[in-house]
Design a protein around this motif. Structure first.
Motif, short mmCIF file in Angstrom:
data_model
loop_
_atom_site.label_atom_id
_atom_site.label_comp_id
_atom_site.label_asym_id
_atom_site.label_seq_id
_atom_site.Cartn_x
_atom_site.Cartn_y
_atom_site.Cartn_z
N LYS A 88 0.83 -1.20 0.00
CA LYS A 88 0.00 0.00 0.00
C LYS A 88 0.87 1.25 0.00
CE LYS A 88 -3.61 -2.45 2.57
NZ LYS A 88 -4.39 -2.53 3.82
N TYR A 89 0.40 2.20 -0.76
CA TYR A 89 1.04 3.52 -0.88
C TYR A 89 2.54 3.40 -1.15
CZ TYR A 89 1.34 8.56 -0.43
OH TYR A 89 1.51 9.88 -0.70
N VAL A 90 2.83 2.54 -2.11
CA VAL A 90 4.22 2.33 -2.52
C VAL A 90 4.30 2.67 -4.00
CG1 VAL A 90 6.05 0.64 -2.89
CG2 VAL A 90 4.72 0.61 -0.76
N GLN A 91 5.35 3.39 -4.35
CA GLN A 91 5.53 3.76 -5.73
C GLN A 91 6.23 2.61 -6.47
OE1 GLN A 91 7.96 7.23 -6.61
NE2 GLN A 91 6.50 7.89 -8.17
N TYR A 92 5.63 2.21 -7.57
CA TYR A 92 6.15 1.09 -8.34
C TYR A 92 6.67 1.59 -9.68
CZ TYR A 92 4.31 -2.43 -5.15
OH TYR A 92 4.10 -3.23 -4.06
N GLU A 93 7.76 0.95 -10.10
CA GLU A 93 8.26 1.12 -11.47
C GLU A 93 7.69 0.00 -12.32
OE1 GLU A 93 12.45 1.09 -11.43
OE2 GLU A 93 12.68 3.10 -10.60
N ILE A 94 7.04 0.36 -13.40
CA ILE A 94 6.34 -0.63 -14.21
C ILE A 94 6.83 -0.49 -15.65
CG2 ILE A 94 4.10 -1.47 -15.01
CD1 ILE A 94 2.92 -0.28 -12.43
N GLN A 95 7.22 -1.63 -16.23
CA GLN A 95 7.64 -1.68 -17.63
C GLN A 95 6.98 -2.89 -18.29
OE1 GLN A 95 11.94 -1.38 -16.34
NE2 GLN A 95 12.07 -0.25 -18.25
N VAL A 96 6.78 -2.78 -19.59
CA VAL A 96 6.12 -3.84 -20.34
C VAL A 96 7.03 -4.20 -21.52
CG1 VAL A 96 4.01 -4.53 -21.55
CG2 VAL A 96 3.90 -2.84 -19.71
N LEU A 97 7.09 -5.49 -21.79
CA LEU A 97 7.81 -5.96 -22.98
C LEU A 97 6.95 -7.00 -23.69
CD1 LEU A 97 9.07 -9.08 -22.47
CD2 LEU A 97 10.62 -7.80 -21.01
N ALA A 98 7.25 -7.15 -24.97
CA ALA A 98 6.61 -8.19 -25.77
C ALA A 98 7.64 -9.29 -26.01
CB ALA A 98 6.11 -7.63 -27.09
N THR B 46 0.44 3.05 -5.40
CA THR B 46 -0.85 2.52 -4.95
C THR B 46 -1.50 3.54 -4.02
OG1 THR B 46 0.35 1.34 -3.23
CG2 THR B 46 -0.19 0.12 -5.21
N LYS B 47 -2.78 3.45 -3.95
CA LYS B 47 -3.50 4.42 -3.13
C LYS B 47 -3.19 4.18 -1.65
CE LYS B 47 -7.23 5.21 -6.42
NZ LYS B 47 -8.69 5.22 -6.63
N ASP B 48 -3.35 5.24 -0.86
CA ASP B 48 -3.02 5.12 0.56
C ASP B 48 -4.13 4.41 1.31
OD1 ASP B 48 -4.85 7.09 0.30
OD2 ASP B 48 -3.78 8.59 1.49
N ASP B 49 -3.79 4.01 2.50
CA ASP B 49 -4.73 3.28 3.37
C ASP B 49 -4.34 3.61 4.80
OD1 ASP B 49 -6.72 1.62 4.23
OD2 ASP B 49 -6.06 -0.13 3.08
N VAL B 50 -5.10 3.09 5.71
CA VAL B 50 -4.72 3.33 7.11
C VAL B 50 -3.40 2.62 7.35
CG1 VAL B 50 -7.08 3.61 7.86
CG2 VAL B 50 -6.08 1.35 7.86
N PRO B 51 -2.54 3.20 8.18
CA PRO B 51 -1.21 2.62 8.34
C PRO B 51 -1.23 1.40 9.25
CG PRO B 51 -1.43 4.57 9.69
CD PRO B 51 -2.71 4.45 8.94
#
Length: 2033
Positions: free
Chosen positions: A1255-1265, A1283-1288
């Motif tokens: 939760k509330y973590v920034q992700y690096e996202i890549q796509v390949l074929a 991701t959206k935040d939530d209660v901690p």
């Protein structure tokens, strides 16, 4: 100083004066740039001022130019320049500036009425223009030309005389400015003629335009007077001009209206009269008008003042000025450019008779007085400078000290008075400024002051002002102080900052350190710094946390004594715009695919809105920008182009300069209605599969045009071009995109359409595609076939086509077939193009055999094949005349008869009916006799011939068609024919690339006719041993003298020879011609066997068979290949690659596109040009990984643990294969962990929902074929999404480090999972025994990590709960119990009994169990776990947040099949425990990767078929080997192979696929049975057999022959490539007599096979090369030693040498050539003793093997060289006992030191000097010789030569002859004679006995003497000694008879060379010489030995010596040791005894 001042006074200042005066007025164009200059000189400083129309327009300045950048009308006027200096001011004459311009006409339309008959005067409408425009009058659009009724005056008036009604109308003018080219058209003037109906009565003359008084200035070219009169009738009007009563005739213009006076002068001045009268009229006779012509002259002066005048104070001064002119000029006086009228000085009085009088002179009267004389013709001026004397200089204002800043202007004052006006000089060390000195930056002011501009720091100092006149000198000082200017060097700049950021306004200043500076910023001194957000740092203003209140203007002021400076800047604070509010979305009422949006305008953030951005989410997909640039003035938008059947949400944000603001609240989701597809399926392809089926394939419509869920397709088809109904097929599955249409008609065209449908209905059909079913073969033969023979070689066919319905395709044509009746396999086929179907076809087969029966047939064919043949028909070709008879010959040749015989013709061409024999005497046609013979007769006896007469005989066969080809020959009766002689004199000309012309002289014809010429040639390799090939045969041209030899190969060496053939046979061949080389030509053929293979994803492997050398057609070095590469789809232009190696067989074409089909061709080229292209071959590059990434990757956080990822396809050109799916790689940003993978199979799905994220973590996202080859490129840059935040989660590590009775301090750490931004913490606590819902709650900030709770109850238990807060609320609290007490425990004990159950061990995680240790009287708060990877890893903390309640923990993030150890630590409020005891080593399990014990490998392979679906995979398993063999594969197929490893857990991922082409390999065995045959000295022939068939692995394309010199492989190794499957070859151009090693290998298209074992062969011997060098030594006046080197290329066994020498010029008219043959190869020197001093000799040496080779040549001059020593002197000789003593005295040493002496001796029986002793020391002057070394009874002479570094010197004078006689010689004793007689007797008996034995063994007589063995020269002597033959000749010679074997043995010369020869004793005896030369042929010549040349006992190297004389032959005198068994001969004893 005074000297300089006095000198300045004596020089005096110079009053200003003008160098030039203005010219006449000039006209300039409006808008142009004008520069006026005022060129004046005088003492400095000069200042200039400009006036316009007597008004100042500039002030005085040093600028002498006045510039008007753009001239306007207002700039017109009179300009004057004023120049001044300290002496006064001067006014320049007037300069009039005129500007050409043209405005608009100022009047409106006018109307004018005139009475009939009167004159109408129309004035030109006024127009603003300069100069006056040229006017053209128009009436009703027509130009008006002046006439007797119309006049145009000088003032542009139009005068219409005697007006009539026709003159009424509209008049206007067109004005043109001749200077600027502008033209304008005036308003109209409407003329009305009154009383137009009145009668035209005569009108008396009236002058309507009278002449005017005119003034003419001098110099004007002409003056014009004008007079216009009116009368009626106008034709009778007469105008006349008079002056003084006399008519003026000259100068009167047309119609008499103008009088022009050319070049007027004062004599033309007077009264002129214009007289108008009407001819023959009774009205008033005439009218007169007067005008006066005046003459004007510019002023000129009759009295002028001097240029300078001196006056004394209080006295008067008269200044003369008188002028004349017409009219009389007016005088005006000026003083210093100011009119005297303005000065109003009563002392200045103008006296008209003389000029100006100045009374009571004062010092102020000094200056320039100017007198101007002006009248209407111009002006003139004179001036004088009045100087006043008798007053010493005095300061009016002395200079004072000043202080200025750097860069400013400093001005010193220095005003003085005096008369004359004092000169002023300024000095600072040197003169800075004066009336004659001017330095940049220093200006002497008119007042006497000094101006410095700009001031620099170096100007600081003392300045002195000197004033001097003739009455004295004064001076004054003043100082200048210069400060550095205070200035702002870094001014503040306008700034726009974003809200909340730091704003910095820089303000930096530079100033002089001697001044004080004060800073002011925003009206506050900078020293008063302000705290808080605003601070001052080093003169710059810093404002942090900017907000809207900081907006404004800021000023930085710098104040100092050295200047002030001020700079301002503005600060703007901007922020992001707010989000639009009240966003509403609704379906558009008119367009079902549009949505209307509306919102309220938001706050713009103090920065104007740039635009709005509208985003939408389609079907819950991520948000994407749809309208990126919506006008900021709008509050609504229409979203168009949406897709039906999809749901949409919208949001809007505003954008300003700062960036994009927050998005508005999302709208409700709208669903659009489903619609039928709006686009048809795409890429529809139809192809005929069989002759009754068509396969149709397509792709779905573009997804945006589906408009709903695709349900299937409808395919419809019908016959093309017919109106029939469609037949349909319904494909109910959207996944099927093909359909096979069956049961169709053969070879019929259909049109096909496809449409898609959704739930809303059927979409649009595609455009029809048309396709034929495949063709079939015809099923019926041609009809009505008829065949007939046309002649003896041609058959004619006629036929009708088969019925159209039976052709079953496109009729490609017909095949006519004919074959001999008895040879059905020899079919001749001719293809005929079809004609119109309904016509009867006609065709021919030619080239048939004559008189032959043929079977014939016809068939029709289409592309698939041939139809049935027609019924065969038999036909016979016509009979024809026969060919020539064979083998014509003659026998029984007598004087009057002969027999001729022949054979039947080979080509009978019919039935032979007989033979025709005829003959005639050559050249006598009337003697012709003919005989016809039966067909069985093949010979005939011709009789009745005349003896010795040449006859021509002809024989021909006959058929019914006639007499056949005649075979003829000539023969002489009684003379049998012979073989002809060879041709001669072969000359080659007209050499081209493929032919040459051969001219020749025919040889003897052999007494008969030449029937054939044969040309043979050596091709390529030219040499005596090369084979000759027949190149050309020419028949039946007996008189030929030249032949053109065709079909030659370009750029090839040829040598020709010829022979001629007659009836007897061929002649011998001619002598060869010279060697020629044909010209170059482009190659004739392309490389063959071109194949292409896939090399890699971006390359193709092209192979070919190179051109044979015979096809190069040019220089081999220029031969190469060019490969053309073209995409099969023709998308790109073709590219070419060059291969410069002519032997190259392959090329890898790099840089191609992946998975693309290419078309390849190759051509050969040389320096002339390229050859033809090969047939194209096609190849496809290998499938590869995608080179691009999916496009438009977007992500959207759907919740706190899920992210939706969507993407677009990979661009088609970057797919590089079939996309099998996609991989989404995601990981936490900056975490360092490996990315996780989500695989999406298939290429249709292009989105995935990532789940179970943190939760509330920034992700690096890549796509390949990925394709079957592997993964493609990752999309870049990585897309970031949080991701959206939530209660901690709960805070961690909760401890109580300080506990007291009433107070507790609690410490915690942030949650491990904050799940958002921590906004604060809540501390809640209560008594454990209290109400569970009653907590004391305290909230603290997000940065707080501890809290102290006070006022607690002692010794009580409290429950503390710590929870964190995000925007989503409070999270789960962390709870702990603490007791308030003063008693503190200890640190806890570590956990115990750590163990890991084996059943809980997995590959990447395990479960750890433990038992808690003692808590140390303080509750344990948490545990810490550490791991260590064995064997050498460090302890790493795995987790420090394990709850104190836990007794087990899952340890994850481990590596498979890896050993670990674990330990733990407990923590309580007091602190950390020690670490627990380590666990035993625990090994994780294996997983699907290798990660464990490898069990084996699996091999997967499948056949690749690019055009269809792949076959099923096969699997091969091998558990132990690293190599395996795949069998049962098919040849010439591509296979793909991948490999995996596996263990007990599972299988690894597959390897990258490898593509293999099966069925092609290089030969595995070398060629067999290699044989090497020697052909010549330069050629070896190779023969071999191919490798066994089972080892060839393909078609053998050629062989490689590797050969080298056996003794020198590295430098001689060469390769020959044979590009044909022949099994023999010749190696040419080899080195003679050399062993060669040869290896062979075969090659095919796959590569080279192994080489065979080396085989050896040796070439034959040849003539050697020339000796490597020739050198000379010991050169004296008559002797020398010559030596030479071994041949570099012996080419065999060297058997000896030949030395030839001769003088380069005749000696006494005789040239003597001496030839010496030396046997054996060991001796490479010769001593020559018969030279003549000073003569140059040429020496030539040849080596011999089987023949003599080329010569080496060198020249030498006999005699001492320059620098050699002189001859010794005082030579003497004496005998003492058995010793002979020689004495001498050294002579001249020459150019160097003497290095030794040489003694020469000459015996009396030879007469030749020869070396006797050499190498005597340089200090010796005598030498003794034993008499034993001399020959007894011989007298000797001696001489001495000195030797130095330059060579041998001149010999001394010969000594007296000294006899070598001792006591009685032993051979005179009686006993010696007895012994000698016995020996001779024994020898004689032995000889007789030997001859008897020899005669018994040989029964043949001895050979006759060879004439060539005789010598005819009296001067030739040949002595064969030690293998040497010496020959000297001056005439033709023959060789003597050969010597015996014993005399020519090599052992005598090579092993034991004889040192002496007493033959020399007899060489000087002529009688002996003659007796030897006249001996009988059978007598052998014997040799004797000579004396010992060495008097000393030293053994020296010997030289073979040639002794010759001019009249006596030469002999050899070897100088060495005697051979074993030899003896010294007795003096005078004959060698023939």
């Amino acid at each position: 100083m005074h000297f300089h001042v006095l000198r300045a006074v004596t020089q005096g200042d110079v009053a200003p004066y003008f160098k030039t005066e203005p010219g006449p007025p000039e006209i300039y164009l409006e808008g142009n740039r004008l520069v006026m200059t005022c060129l004046a000189e005088g003492s400095w400083p000069l200042e200039f001022k400009w006036m316009l129309n007597n008004t100042d327009i500039t002030a005085f300045s040093p600028e002498y130019k006045y510039t008007i950048s753009s001239l306007q009308r207002s700039n017109m006027g009179v300009y004057q320049c004023v120049v001044r200096n300290r002496m006064g001011a001067l006014l320049q004459r007037r300069a009039e500036i005129q500007v050409a311009y043209m405005g608009d006409f100022m009047d409106n339309d006018q109307r004018k009425t005139v009475t009939q008959g009167r004159a109408a005067i129309l004035n030109s409408p006024a127009v603003s223009c300069f100069p006056r425009p040229q006017v053209t009058w128009f009436r009703d659009g027509y130009k008006i030309i002046p006439s007797n009724r119309v006049a145009i005056t000088l003032e542009n008036q139009l005068v219409v005389l005697a007006t009539a009604a026709a003159d009424a109308g509209r008049y206007y003018v067109q004005a043109v400015n001749e200077k600027n080219g502008e033209n304008k058209t005036s308003p109209s003037i409407y003329l009305n003629v009154a009383d137009s109906e009145a009668p035209a009565d005569p009108v008396a003359p009236v002058i309507v335009i009278p002449p005017r008084n005119t003034t003419v200035a001098a110099g004007v070219s002409e003056a014009t007077l004008e007079c216009v009169a009116n009368a009626r009738p106008v034709e009778k009007l007469i105008l006349m001009w008079r002056r003084n009563g006399v008519e003026v005739a000259s100068g009167v213009g047309s119609f008499g209206r103008r009088l022009t006076i050319i070049n007027p002068t004062s004599a033309d001045v007077g009264m002129y009269v214009c007289e108008a009268s009407l001819l023959d009229s009774n009205v008033k006779p005439c009218v007169l008008k007067l005008a006066c012509l005046l003459f004007a002259e510019a002023p000129y002066f009759t009295a002028e003042p001097r240029r300078k005048m001196m006056g004394e104070v209080e006295k008067s001064m008269d200044i003369q000025c008188q002028a004349r002119g017409v009219p009389i000029p007016k005088l005006e006086w000026y003083k210093d450019a100011v009119p005297l009228s303005k000065l109003n000085n009563p002392r200045y009085k103008v006296i008209s008779s003389m000029g100006l009088q100045v009374r009571k002179l004062q010092p102020g009267d000094a200056g320039i007085f100017q007198c101007f004389a002006r009248n209407s013709a111009g002006e003139a001026q004179v001036h004088t400078f009045l100087d006043i004397t008798s007053m010493a200089p005095a300061f009016i204002a002395a200079p004072v000290d000043i202080t200025v800043t750097d860069g400013a202007v400093a001005s010193f004052t220095c005003q003085v008075s005096g008369a004359p006006k004092p000169a002023v000089i300024w000095k600072k060390g040197n003169i800075l400024a004066s009336g004659s000195v001017q330095i940049p930056r220093f200006t002497l002011l008119e007042s006497g002051g000094l101006q410095i501009q700009p001031v620099v720091l170096q100007d600081t100092g003392m300045y002195t002002c000197y004033a001097a006149n003739s009455e004295g000198v004064i001076n004054a000082n003043a100082s200048l102080t210069v400060w550095s200017r205070t200035s702002i060097s870094r001014p503040p700049m306008d700034r726009r900052v974003i809200k909340g950021t730091m704003a910095i306004l820089e303000c930096g200043a530079t100033h002089d350190p001697r001044v004080a500076v004060r800073w002011v910023m925003i009206n506050e001194p900078l020293s008063q710094t302000r705290g808080g957000r605003i601070s001052l740092q080093e003169g710059s203003l810093h404002i942090s946390q900017t907000w809207s209140g900081d907006i404004g203007d800021y000023t930085c002021d710098v104040i100092s004594q050295a200047g002030n400076d001020s700079k301002a800047a503005r600060l703007e604070v901007i922020e992001l715009p707010h989000s639009p509010r009240n966003l509403q979305a609704s379906l558009n009422a008119n367009n079902s695919r549009s949505v209307d949006l509306s919102w309220m305008r938001p706050f713009d953030g103090n920065s104007p809105l740039l635009h709005y951005v509208v985003e939408l989410s389609e079907n819950n997909s991520p948000w994407r920008v749809y309208l990126p640039d919506v006008d900021p003035t709008l509050t609504g938008a229409m979203v168009k182009g949406l897709t039906p059947a999809r749901s949409y949400q919208f949001r809007v944000c505003a954008v300003n300069q700062v960036g994009k603001g927050q998005y508005s609240t999302e709208t409700n989701r709208l669903m659009l209605r489903e619609e039928p597809p709006s686009a048809p399926p795409k890429n529809i392809v139809a192809s005929g599969r069989t002759n009754q089926s068509i396969m149709v394939q397509w792709q779905p419509p573009p997804e945006p045009q589906l408009n709903g869920v695709l349900r299937g397709y409808v395919l419809r088809y019908r016959l093309a071009g017919l109106p029939g109904e469609y037949q349909q097929k319904n494909i109910t599955s959207p996944e099927i995109n093909y359909c096979l249409i069956t049961e169709l008609i053969i070879w019929t065209q259909y049109e096909i359409q496809v449409a898609a449908y959704t739930g809303a209905g059927l979409g649009v059909f595609s455009q029809p595609v048309t396709e034929y079913t495949l063709q079939g073969v015809p099923t019926a033969p041609p009809q009505g076939v008829e065949v007939k023979a046309v002649n003896s070689t041609i058959i004619e066919f006629t036929w009708n086509p088969p019925p159209q319905q039976f052709i079953n395709g496109i009729n490609q044509g017909y095949k006519l077939m004919a074959w001999p009746e008895r040879s059905p396999e020899d079919v001749i086929i001719v293809t005929i193009t079809p004609d119109y179907h309904g016509t009867r076809h006609l065709g021919y087969i030619s080239g048939l055999k004559k008189f032959t029966w043929y079977l014939t047939s016809v068939l029709c064919f289409t592309t698939p094949g041939n139809g049935p043949r027609s019924v065969p028909k038999l036909v016979q070709t016509h009979e024809d005349i026969p060919g020539p008879v064979g083998r014509l010959s003659f026998t029984e040749i007598l004087d009057t008869s002969l027999r001729v015989s022949w054979e039947e013709p080979v080509d009978k061409n019919g039935i032979i009916s007989g033979y025709l024999v005829s003959w005639e005497a050559q050249g006598k046609n009337q003697s012709r006799v003919a005989r016809t013979l039966a067909n069985t007769t093949l010979d005939y006896k011709v009789t009745g011939l005349t003896s010795l007469t040449t006859y021509t005989l002809e024989v021909a066969a006959m058929t019914e068609a006639g007499v056949g080809t005649v075979t003829s020959s000539t023969i002489s009766s009684g003379v049998p024919p012979e073989l002809p002689g060879p041709p001669s004199n072969l000359v080659i000309s007209k050499i081209s690339s493929r032919s040459a012309t051969l001219k020749f002289r025919a040889g003897d014809d052999g007494k008969t006719t030449i029937s054939k010429w044969i040309v043979e040639g050596q091709v390529g390799s030219i040499g005596e041993e090369e084979e000759w090939k027949v190149l050309y045969v020419k028949e039946n041209d007996p008189e030929a003298q030249l032949l053109e030899v065709p079909n030659l190969t370009p750029f090839t060496h040829y040598r020709f020879r010829m022979c001629q053939v007659n009836i007897v046979g061929p002649s011998p061949v001619s002598m060869p011609s010279r060697v020629i080389q044909t010209l170059q030509a482009p190659p004739d053929m392309a490389p063959s066997s071109v194949t292409v293979r896939t090399a890699s994803e971006t390359s193709l492997w092209l192979r070919w068979v190179p051109l044979p050398e015979t096809e190069y057609n040019g220089n081999p070095e220029s031969v190469g290949y060019r490969v053309r590469v073209l995409r099969a789809d023709l998308r790109d232009e073709a590219s070419t690659r060059l291969v410069n190696d002519r032997l190259e067989r392959e090329i890898t074409l790099e840089g191609l596109e992946e998975w693309t089909e290419y078309q390849l061709q190759i051509q050969a080229f040389n320096s002339i040009g390229p050859g033809p292209w090969s047939e194209p071959v096609k190849g496809r590059t290998r499938e590869s990984v995608p080179s691009g990434a999916p496009e438009n990757v977007t992500v959207e956080a759907m919740s706190s643990s899920r992210i939706l990822v969507t993407w677009g396809p990979v661009p088609e050109h970057e797919q590089n294969g079939n996309i099998l799916g996609y991989k989404v790689m995601y990981k936490e940003k900056d975490s360092g962990s490996e990315a996780q993978v989500s695989v999406v199979k298939g290429n249709l799905t292009q989105s995935v929902l990532l789940r179970n994220l943190r939760k509330y973590v920034q992700y690096e996202i890549q796509v390949l074929a990925f394709t079957r080859i592997g993964d493609g490129q990752l999309s870049r840059p990585p897309v970031l999404e949080r991701t959206k935040d939530d209660v901690p989660g709960p805070p961690m590590r909760l401890v109580f480090p300080e506990v007291r009775l009433t107070e507790v301090r609690v410490v915690w750490q942030p949650p491990v999972d904050p799940n958002g931004i921590i906004m604060g913490y809540q501390v809640a606590y209560r008594l454990d025994s209290g109400d569970p819902n009653q907590f004391i709650t305290v909230e603290v900030g997000p940065d707080t990590r501890q809290f102290t709770a006070s006022n607690l109850t002692p010794e009580s238990a409290y429950i503390f709960r710590i929870s964190a807060k995000t925007e989503q609320g409070w999270g789960t609290p962390a709870q702990a119990v603490v007791i308030t007490t003063e008693i503190r425990g200890d640190r806890p004990q570590p956990p115990r009994q750590l163990r890991v159950p084996q059943e809980h061990v997995q590959s990447r995680k395990l479960q750890l169990n433990w038992v808690p240790g003692g808590d140390g009287s303080s509750p344990v708060r948490y545990f810490t776990l550490q791991t260590r990877e064995l064997p050498n890893g460090d302890w790493l903390t795995h987790s420090s947040t394990i709850s104190h309640n836990y007794t087990s923990w899952e340890v994850d993030r481990l590596k498979p099949f890896t050993s670990y150890k674990l330990r733990m630590m407990a923590t309580n409020d007091i602190g950390d425990s020690k670490y627990s005891q380590e666990t035993d080593a625990i090994t994780t399990l294996q997983d699907g990767d290798v990660n464990g014990v490898l069990v084996g490998y699996r091999l997967y392979y499948r056949e690749l078929q690019y055009d269809s679906a792949p076959q099923e995979s096969k699997r091969a398993v091998n558990s132990s080997l690293l190599r395996t063999e795949l069998t049962e594969l098919q040849k010439y197929r591509r296979y793909e192979i991948v490999m995996t490893a596996y263990n007990v857990i599972g299988e690894s991922p597959p390897s990258a696929p490898v593509e293999v082409f099966v069925g092609e390999a290089a030969p595995s065995v070398a060629p067999q049975n290699i044989q090497i045959n020697t052909l010549s000295s330069t050629q070896l022939e190779l023969q071999w057999e191919p490798p066994p068939a089972e080892t060839q692995n393909g078609i053998i394309q050629g062989y490689k022959i590797l050969y080298w010199d056996m003794d020198n492989q590295n430098e001689t190794e060469r390769v020959k490539i044979l590009f044909r499957p022949e099994t023999n070859m010749r190696l040419k151009n080899l080195t003679s007599f050399t062993y060669y090693m040869v290896k062979l290998s075969a090659f095919n298209a796959a590569g080279d096979g192994p080489f065979s074992e080396p085989r050896r062969g040796r070439t034959l011997q040849a003539a050697p090369s020339a000796p490597s060098f020739i050198s000379f030594s010991e050169v004296t006046s008559s002797t020398l030693n010559v030596s030479w080197g071994f041949p570099l290329s012996p080419n065999g066994v060297v058997e000896g040498y030949r030395v030839v020498y001769e003088p380069t010029a005749p000696i006494q008219g005789v040239t003597k050539v001496v030839t010496v043959d030396i046997r054996g190869s060991w001796q490479r020197w010769l001593k020559v003793r018969d030279l003549t001093n000073g003569v140059t000799y040429c020496f030539r040496v040849q080596a011999k093997t089987i023949a003599y080779g080329p010569e080496a040549e060198a020249s030498i001059t006999a005699g001492p060289v320059r620098g050699s020593p002189g001859s010794p002197v005082e030579m003497s000789i004496s005998k003492t006992g058995s010793m002979l003593n020689i004495h001498w005295t050294p002579g001249d040493t020459g150019a160097g030191h003497v290095t030794g002496y040489v003694i020469e001796a000459r015996p009396s029986d030879e007469g030749m000097w020869d070396t006797f002793v050499r190498h005597l020391p340089p200090t010796s002057t005598s030498h003794s010789v034993s008499l034993d070394r001399l020959r007894q009874g011989i007298s000797y002479q001696f001489r001495v030569l000195a030797v130095n570094e330059f060579g041998y010197g001149e010999p001394s004078a010969p000594s007296a002859a000294m006899s070598a006689q001792l006591d009685t010689p032993f051979y005179e004793e009686w006993w010696f004679l007895v012994v000698l007689a016995l020996c001779c007797l024994i020898l004689l008996l032995l000889v007789v006995f030997g001859l008897v034995l020899h005669g018994q063994n040989r029964n043949r007589s001895p050979p006759r003497p060879n004439p060539a063995g005789l010598r005819y020269s009296d001067e030739d002597i040949c002595s064969n000694y030690n293998g040497v033959v010496s020959t000297e000749s001056t005439a033709l010679t023959e060789r003597p008879a050969e010597m015996s074997e014993s005399e020519a043995t090599d052992s005598e010369c090579e092993e034991e060379p004889i040192k002496h020869s007493f033959v020399n004793h007899y060489m000087s005896d002529p009688s002996y010489f003659n007796s030897w030369k006249r001996q009988q042929e059978g007598l052998k010549q014997t040799l004797a030995c000579s004396y010992d040349e060495c008097a000393s006992g030293d053994t020296e190297s010997y030289y073979q010596t040639v002794v010759t004389q001019h009249s006596v032959g030469g002999v050899y005198t070897p100088a060495g040791q005697p051979a074993p068994g030899s003896r010294t001969p007795i003096t005078g004893f004959s060698s023939f005894v």
